[in-house]
Write a protein that holds these residues in place. Structure first.
Motif, PDB file in Angstrom:
ATOM      1  N   VAL A 100      71.298  10.635   7.291  1.00 14.07           N
ATOM      2  CA  VAL A 100      71.461   9.865   6.617  1.00 14.07           C
ATOM      3  C   VAL A 100      71.214   8.547   7.352  1.00 14.07           C
ATOM      4  CG1 VAL A 100      73.920   8.914   5.123  1.00 14.07           C
ATOM      5  CG2 VAL A 100      73.327  11.397   5.112  1.00 14.07           C
ATOM      6  N   HIS A 101      72.409   8.759   8.745  1.00 15.65           N
ATOM      7  CA  HIS A 101      71.946   7.446   9.424  1.00 15.65           C
ATOM      8  C   HIS A 101      70.715   7.308   9.758  1.00 15.65           C
ATOM      9  CE1 HIS A 101      76.345   8.115  11.023  1.00 15.65           C
ATOM     10  NE2 HIS A 101      76.505   7.293  11.156  1.00 15.65           N
ATOM     11  N   SER A 106      64.020   8.932   1.821  1.00  8.96           N
ATOM     12  CA  SER A 106      63.691   9.045   3.703  1.00  8.96           C
ATOM     13  C   SER A 106      64.518  10.636   3.341  1.00  8.96           C
ATOM     14  CB  SER A 106      64.996   7.800   3.870  1.00  8.96           C
ATOM     15  OG  SER A 106      63.907   6.341   3.757  1.00  8.96           O
ATOM     16  N   TYR A 107      66.040  10.295   2.925  1.00  5.05           N
ATOM     17  CA  TYR A 107      66.562  11.473   3.573  1.00  5.05           C
ATOM     18  C   TYR A 107      65.923  12.880   2.482  1.00  5.05           C
ATOM     19  CZ  TYR A 107      70.861  14.441   3.374  1.00  5.05           C
ATOM     20  OH  TYR A 107      71.569  15.839   3.574  1.00  5.05           O
ATOM     21  N   ALA A 162      63.410   7.529 -18.327  1.00  2.00           N
ATOM     22  CA  ALA A 162      64.323   6.861 -19.661  1.00  2.00           C
ATOM     23  C   ALA A 162      65.190   5.951 -18.575  1.00  2.00           C
ATOM     24  CB  ALA A 162      64.658   7.977 -19.907  1.00  2.00           C
ATOM     25  N   GLY A 163      64.379   5.148 -17.410  1.00  5.70           N
ATOM     26  CA  GLY A 163      65.728   4.073 -17.111  1.00  5.70           C
ATOM     27  C   GLY A 163      65.947   4.290 -16.044  1.00  5.70           C
ATOM     28  N   TYR A 164      66.717   5.924 -15.697  1.00  7.99           N
ATOM     29  CA  TYR A 164      67.380   6.545 -14.878  1.00  7.99           C
ATOM     30  C   TYR A 164      66.387   6.941 -13.782  1.00  7.99           C
ATOM     31  CZ  TYR A 164      71.263   6.229 -18.014  1.00  7.99           C
ATOM     32  OH  TYR A 164      71.805   5.119 -19.203  1.00  7.99           O
ATOM     33  N   ARG A 165      66.916   7.085 -12.457  1.00  8.87           N
ATOM     34  CA  ARG A 165      65.896   7.120 -11.107  1.00  8.87           C
ATOM     35  C   ARG A 165      66.479   8.889 -11.280  1.00  8.87           C
ATOM     36  NH1 ARG A 165      65.770   3.715  -6.382  1.00  8.87           N
ATOM     37  NH2 ARG A 165      67.653   4.666  -6.272  1.00  8.87           N
ATOM     38  N   ARG A 166      68.070   9.110 -11.075  1.00  5.61           N
ATOM     39  CA  ARG A 166      68.205  10.262 -11.026  1.00  5.61           C
ATOM     40  C   ARG A 166      69.090  11.607 -12.154  1.00  5.61           C
ATOM     41  NH1 ARG A 166      66.652   8.911  -6.255  1.00  5.61           N
ATOM     42  NH2 ARG A 166      67.332   7.239  -5.067  1.00  5.61           N
ATOM     43  N   VAL A 217      67.171  17.403  -5.503  1.00  2.00           N
ATOM     44  CA  VAL A 217      66.844  16.587  -4.386  1.00  2.00           C
ATOM     45  C   VAL A 217      68.017  15.576  -5.110  1.00  2.00           C
ATOM     46  CG1 VAL A 217      65.115  14.805  -4.103  1.00  2.00           C
ATOM     47  CG2 VAL A 217      64.857  17.060  -3.504  1.00  2.00           C
ATOM     48  N   MET A 218      68.370  15.375  -6.248  1.00  2.00           N
ATOM     49  CA  MET A 218      68.739  14.214  -6.808  1.00  2.00           C
ATOM     50  C   MET A 218      70.074  13.643  -6.722  1.00  2.00           C
ATOM     51  SD  MET A 218      66.947  12.775  -8.345  1.00  2.00           S
ATOM     52  CE  MET A 218      64.845  13.480  -7.783  1.00  2.00           C
ATOM     53  N   GLY A 219      70.680  14.598  -6.344  1.00  3.35           N
ATOM     54  CA  GLY A 219      72.683  15.198  -5.816  1.00  3.35           C
ATOM     55  C   GLY A 219      72.360  14.371  -4.728  1.00  3.35           C
ATOM     56  N   ASP A 220      71.448  14.545  -3.136  1.00  6.72           N
ATOM     57  CA  ASP A 220      71.349  14.657  -1.840  1.00  6.72           C
ATOM     58  C   ASP A 220      70.990  13.015  -1.897  1.00  6.72           C
ATOM     59  OD1 ASP A 220      71.927  17.151  -0.849  1.00  6.72           O
ATOM     60  OD2 ASP A 220      69.495  17.435  -0.424  1.00  6.72           O
TER      61      ASP A 220
END
Length: 489
Positions: free
Chosen positions: A362-363, A373-374, A49-53, A145-148
């Motif tokens: 995160v680095h 990646s995360y 719906a246009g959103y990735r998270r 995962v979305m929150g991370d």
């Protein structure tokens, strides 16, 4: 997560699950965390719906809520049904193992529901309970995962001097929520039974859906092709700045093999009640949060190696104290208080160790593909924990640590298994040389043009996915064929 912890901590015991089943039921809820790479990669490449998270976050919590509705609909989670199940177990010759539980549940049923009524249903079977918890975990970790991903994206924007503060704040809030929800769940379970807890687990995810819907996120942003995403991930894992420190994280985590018979020992030998078992979990959540806060306030300037070496040695000492508890040496303390200090402070140490790893991850994330990646790094970390849990189940067959042996007073196997798992856990510091000392050392590895290795990248991906596959196979076997590796059925 806080509500489900006490439920999965004691409900399998109340259903007379074997040691292998208890371990696997707990791990099945977190097993989907090993698929975080797939979740993150999919959300990066296929916006909904246009959103990735936020669209996927909505979907994840909806799945979690639906799983608990299914559990409520197709099984009887009432106190009366559980008491009847244990009465049937004892009448079939399982002796005294459920007598205290039966008296407690019958008393609760009479106190809270009046005179007992006819049983109209049966408690869930172990496979069905496992399936619904697996479904709950899938929804939970999908949303997680979305929150991370959101946190990783924002953390990259922090000034170099304050890198890590955003993550530590977010995780402090998360574990504070665990600390509040766990005692609430324990009180509800003790007073009203498991059915009320599961009803809350079904209702609360639905209540946060409006908040997620109003989450601000850019819509219809440009998305890199799947080929480009795969190339980015491959280049990332081939970097020495990735596979060397993540190699340490994997080896260290896979060596954190626990004593899978410990909970059974507390209940069978020390006769811990469900409230006491959940009290251990609640205090653990509190000290986990305090560990997070301690790192944020006092240890964030320490080198990562120093943090791991000091906390690992201290954790080994605490694990060795379990042998004293098995032998009945508690220095005048009650077994419950002795176990409380031993188990709970281990989680305080875990809280201190938690943040250095996430800050390092995160680095390592390249700009523009933080989500996949995360998720990949946390997948490797979580798959190692899942594999350690599978190893702990396999070790149950080395010595006799069955419920029957404990009831006979034969605790030799428990002592040997505790000593072995303690040595395995402490051995993780042998690999600390793979870990960079500081963020500056990690940046130096990043900037080294000669640090790439296709062999390192291949090993990184192979080990990650092989661990996931192995853990799934062992987990399924423990549910459908309990005792296959020689542990108590």
């Amino acid at each position: 997560q806080g509500l489900s912890g006490p439920f999965t901590n004691v409900y399998p015991l109340d259903l007379n699950a074997s040691e292998a089943q208890q371990t696997t039921i707990s791990s099945l809820k977190s097993l989907p965390s090993t698929f975080k790479l797939a979740f993150g990669f999919f959300s990066d490449n296929v916006p909904l719906a246009g959103y990735r998270r936020k669209s996927y976050m909505l979907l994840g919590w909806a799945i979690a809520s639906l799983s608990m509705i299914i559990l409520l609909t197709f099984s009887d989670l009432s106190v009366e049904a559980l008491a009847f199940n244990n009465e049937q177990t004892m009448s079939n010759g399982d002796g005294s193992s459920g007598r205290y539980l039966l008296r407690h549940l019958q008393s609760s049923a009479t106190s809270h529901f009046g005179e007992q009524t006819n049983i109209v249903g049966a408690p869930p079977s172990i496979p069905f309970l496992s399936f619904t918890l697996l479904m709950f975990g899938s929804g939970f970790w999908f949303a997680d995962v979305m929150g991370d991903s959101l946190v990783a994206e924002k953390a990259k924007l922090e000034p170099e001097s304050s890198r890590g503060h955003l993550q530590s704040t977010c995780y402090a809030c998360r574990f504070f929520g665990l600390m509040i929800a766990a005692p609430l769940s324990t009180v509800i379970y003790s007073k009203y039974g498991p059915q009320s807890v599961v009803m809350l687990m079904a209702a609360l995810p639905s209540l946060i859906l409006p908040l997620i819907y109003n989450l601000k996120e850019k819509k219809d942003i440009e998305v890199a092709s799947t080929r480009e995403q795969c190339g980015e991930i491959w280049n990332t894992v081939c970097s020495r700045a990735v596979w060397q420190p993540m190699g340490f994280v994997y080896l260290y985590n896979v060596l954190q093999v626990g004593n899978a018979a410990w909970k059974q020992f507390l209940k069978t030998v020390l006769e811990f009640t469900s409230n006491q078992l959940n009290s251990l979990l609640i205090v653990a959540y509190v000290l986990l949060w305090l560990g997070i806060m301690a790192y944020k306030k006092f240890f964030i300037t320490w080198s990562w190696r120093s943090v791991y070496v000091s906390t690992t040695l201290l954790n080994g000492l605490l694990s060795a104290l379990q042998i004293l508890l098995i032998k009945g040496i508690t220095f005048g303390l009650s077994p419950f208080l002795f176990a409380l200090g031993d188990d709970a402070f281990a989680d305080f140490i875990g809280g201190i160790q938690f943040l250095p790893t996430t800050i390092m991850m995160v680095h390592l994330c390249p700009a523009g593909s933080e989500g996949a990646s995360y998720a990949m790094f946390t997948t490797m970390s979580n798959s190692a924990y899942t594999l350690a849990s599978a190893f702990s189940t396999l070790l149950l067959g080395v010595w006799d640590v069955s419920k029957d042996a404990m009831e006979r007073g034969d605790l030799t196997g428990m002592i040997n298994l505790t000593a072995l798992t303690t040595l395995i856990q402490v051995s993780g510091i042998l690999f600390v040389g793979l870990l960079p000392r500081t963020k500056e050392d990690l940046n130096n590895l990043h900037s080294d043009p000669m640090s790439g290795s296709k062999i390192g990248g291949f090993i990184f991906l192979f080990v990650t996915f092989a661990s996931v596959l192995y853990s799934i196979v062992v987990g399924v076997l423990n549910i459908v064929a309990p005792g296959w590796s020689g542990e108590s059925r």
